[in-house]
Write an enzyme that holds these catalytic residues in place. Structure first.
Site, PDB file in Angstrom:
ATOM      1  CB  THR A 221      46.785  31.814  34.004  1.00  0.00           C
ATOM      2  OG1 THR A 221      46.414  33.188  33.910  1.00  0.00           O
ATOM      3  CG2 THR A 221      46.308  31.083  32.761  1.00  0.00           C
TER       4      THR A 221
ATOM      5  CG  HIS B 201      43.543  34.411  38.147  1.00  0.00           C
ATOM      6  ND1 HIS B 201      43.797  35.760  38.262  1.00  0.00           N
ATOM      7  CD2 HIS B 201      44.317  33.978  37.121  1.00  0.00           C
ATOM      8  CE1 HIS B 201      44.689  36.120  37.363  1.00  0.00           C
ATOM      9  NE2 HIS B 201      45.023  35.065  36.641  1.00  0.00           N
TER      10      HIS B 201
END
Length: 653
Positions: free
Chosen positions: A330, A515
């Site tokens: 993140t 992601h």
């Protein structure tokens, strides 16, 4: 020597042998787990088990140093005394509790990341609240703790039955022999620690082969020690002036004017697309979606899409169908969006010291009169988010549990109250609740006539995959599919509620994943597991379209600025992807591996001054000859990014 290890040192020998056996067994478990991706060849198996044995011997030698030191310093007259028995039983029991816990932790870590312990595990050690709570919600913790205690007790009983304790308490070796054993232990430990590193096993081209060969404990402490890598000490470099010249050439287009008055060589003015037309200044809400892989937009559950709302948004927005994320965490997604910069090796800038007062997208919004806000459903202390966003011009809205911002950070922090929470798990409040908070604040900002930029981080698409029952047709806590569908449901509900607000018509929504849900693969960098969705929704004066050209995560916000017809100052690496001179590319990196992709060509920088180029066929990387111009570009981009941060040249002034 033989008699020594059969007597006073029998416990040390028994511990060492059993540890190596269990560690090898765990290696076999991971090998079977990754059976479809690992290379099943004799050389690969030799690599796994030979290197594995070396790592295991290194770890066990470290563990036995306190053992052999104790046996060296305790006088023989105290052997088999109550003190001696308590010490050996205590040390032996404690070691096995630690080791069995680490074995369990490795299995859960592999389940999530398909990797031995790395930087993520070190991060998790820092943020114990979230991690412990996540474990409690994801696994039957009482059963697991009971299992560890039971297995430890069985191990001690088995050791007792093999007479290892009896032999240890019945021998009185000479001091010279005890010194010899300790010195031998010390020499083995120091030697192996000096010749082995966590990268030693990365000689294999198959990532799973390298990971399985490692030892989790060794990998953990290696990651702890090397959480930041100095670029010029570990990677190929160019003369820094040459590197900046290359990057400036790559960033140059018809709208770029470099400003030599600044220390940052990349500082420049980006001209508006159409100077004769006014700038658009809508509110902007950017949602960084947790673990939302592009593949999820095509997946189904019981013959129904798990992302019906995102698919609908994609059809009525500027949809970037070929975007690739910078990294696998993140904080890498945050770094890419906020700083528009390639990933630097080691920890993300979000987690580094001296990461405040940087020139971020917040500066551009602020110059245009916007109020910048960061929304997170957990405690923003996690992953250093509050310090980064608060220190770079964002007001904070989070679910804090008492932690405060530094006095050096000139920003406001607003706590999300219990009464605003309908559901919460280890990582924070559910996505519906954080979106409700965004709407509440947007209502207030609309009344004050302040344009705003909201950076929103979602959390629900994360293990333990829990949410309030009855929201969707997949039971809570049953797996990733349910978390994805709930996250999608919350986005749909968010937009439906926003459409009824007076500020909706003047608000642009940006959705992009931080992601992919899974980043691991057999290659050093699994390119397909960097493919993320991104879309700009509700933008006026631009047609909805599917952008199929390759796009980097760092290009998203600079593209938005250009679509809004802004003239602004930039030192970003990201560009307007609609500019005729834009060259499709993306950055795909890990903590150590730094990748640069152009179409099917992928080049990867590794530590130890290594570089490799590949052809990507959507599933595999096949090594090819290195293109000198491609090599120069990747070195230049990554080297200058690291140089700018390391030399305090990313600051706003």
């Amino acid at each position: 020597m033989k008699s020594i290890f059969k007597n006073r040192y029998s416990l040390v020998l028994f511990f060492s042998t059993l540890f190596i056996f269990l560690s090898t067994s765990l290696r076999i478990v991971f090998l079977i787990w990754a059976k479809n991706d690992v290379e099943w060849s004799f050389s690969s198996m030799l690599h796994i088990f030979c290197y594995g044995l070396l790592y295991d011997i290194t770890v066990v030698s470290c563990f036995t140093i306190p053992f052999t030191l104790y046996l060296l310093i305790i006088p023989n007259r105290f052997i088999n005394s109550l003190f001696d028995q308590i010490m050996l039983y205590f040390m032996y029991t404690l070691y096995w509790i630690i080791l069995y816990f680490s074995f369990f932790a490795e299995i859960t870590f592999w389940d999530e990341f398909k990797s031995r312990f790395n930087f993520i595990a070190v991060d998790y050690l820092i943020y114990t609240y979230e991690v412990v709570k996540n474990i409690q919600e994801s696994y039957p913790l009482p059963l697991l703790i009971g299992g560890i205690i039971t297995i430890t007790a069985v191990t001690i009983y088995f050791t007792f039955k093999r007479n290892a304790f009896k032999n240890s308490f019945s021998s009185t070796p000479k001091w010279s022999k005890k010194l010899l054993v300790f010195c031998l232990n010390l020499v083995i430990t120091v030697t192996l620690l000096n010749i082995l590193s966590n990268e030693t096993t990365i000689q294999s081209k198959n990532r799973y082969t390298s990971e399985i060969a490692k030892n989790g404990i060794f990998s953990f402490f290696s990651a702890f020690r090397n959480n930041h890598l100095k670029f010029d000490e570990h990677y190929l470099t160019l003369p820094i002036s040459e590197a900046f010249a290359q990057v400036k050439t790559d960033l140059q287009d018809s709208k770029t004017r470099y400003d030599v008055a600044f220390k940052n060589p990349l500082r420049r003015t980006i001209l508006a697309n159409n100077p004769e037309q006014p700038e658009q200044k809508p509110n902007v809400i950017l949602v960084l979606m947790e673990s939302m892989s592009s593949s999820f937009l095509k997946e189904q559950y019981n013959e129904k899409s798990i992302t019906p709302n995102l698919n609908k948004i994609a059809d009525s927005s500027i949809f970037f169908s070929n975007m690739f994320a910078n990294g696998t965490r993140t904080v890498r997604g945050m770094e890419a969006i906020a700083l528009s910069i390639p990933p630097t090796p080691g920890n993300s800038i979000v987690k580094r010291v001296n990461n405040q007062n940087l020139y971020t997208i917040a500066n551009v919004f602020k110059d245009k009169g916007y109020q910048n806000m960061f929304f997170y459903g957990g405690d923003g202390y996690f992953d250093n988010m509050n310090a980064f966003f608060g220190g770079n011009g964002f007001d904070i809205y989070d679910r804090g549990r008492g932690s405060i911002l530094s006095d050096k950070i000139n920003t406001k922090r607003h706590n999300i109250d219990d009464k605003e929470v309908s559901f919460e798990n280890a990582w924070g409040i559910c996505d519906e609740d954080i979106y409700n908070k965004v709407i509440q604040v947007a209502d207030f900002k609309h009344k004050t006539k302040e344009p705003f930029f909201a950076f929103v981080m979602s959390t629900s698409n994360h293990k333990p995959y829990t949410y309030e029952e009855g929201k969707i047709d997949i039971p809570s806590g049953t797996g990733r599919a349910g978390a994805v569908k709930y996250s999608d449901y919350a986005i749909g509900k968010f937009l439906e509620e926003a459409k009824n607000k007076p500020w909706f018509e003047n608000t642009v929504f940006v959705f992009v994943a931080d992601h992919c849900a899974s980043s691991a693969g057999k290659d050093a960098i699994d390119v397909k597991n960097h493919h993320v969705p991104a879309m700009i929704y509700n933008l006026k004066n631009h047609p909805n379209e599917v952008v199929s050209k390759e796009v980097s995560q760092i290009d998203l916000v600079p593209t938005l600025f250009s679509l809004l017809n802004w003239n602004y100052t930039s030192q970003f690496y990201g560009k307007d992807i609609f500019d005729p001179q834009y060259q499709p590319h993306s950055y795909v990196g890990t903590y150590i591996k730094l990748g640069y992709k152009k179409g099917d060509d992928v080049i990867i920088l590794s530590d130890q001054m290594k570089i490799n180029q590949y052809k990507w066929d959507k599933n595999n990387l096949k090594e090819t000859a290195i293109d000198p111009s491609f090599k120069k570009s990747i070195i230049s981009h990554y080297q200058t990014a690291d140089y700018l941060f390391s030399n305090n040249l990313l600051q706003e002034k």
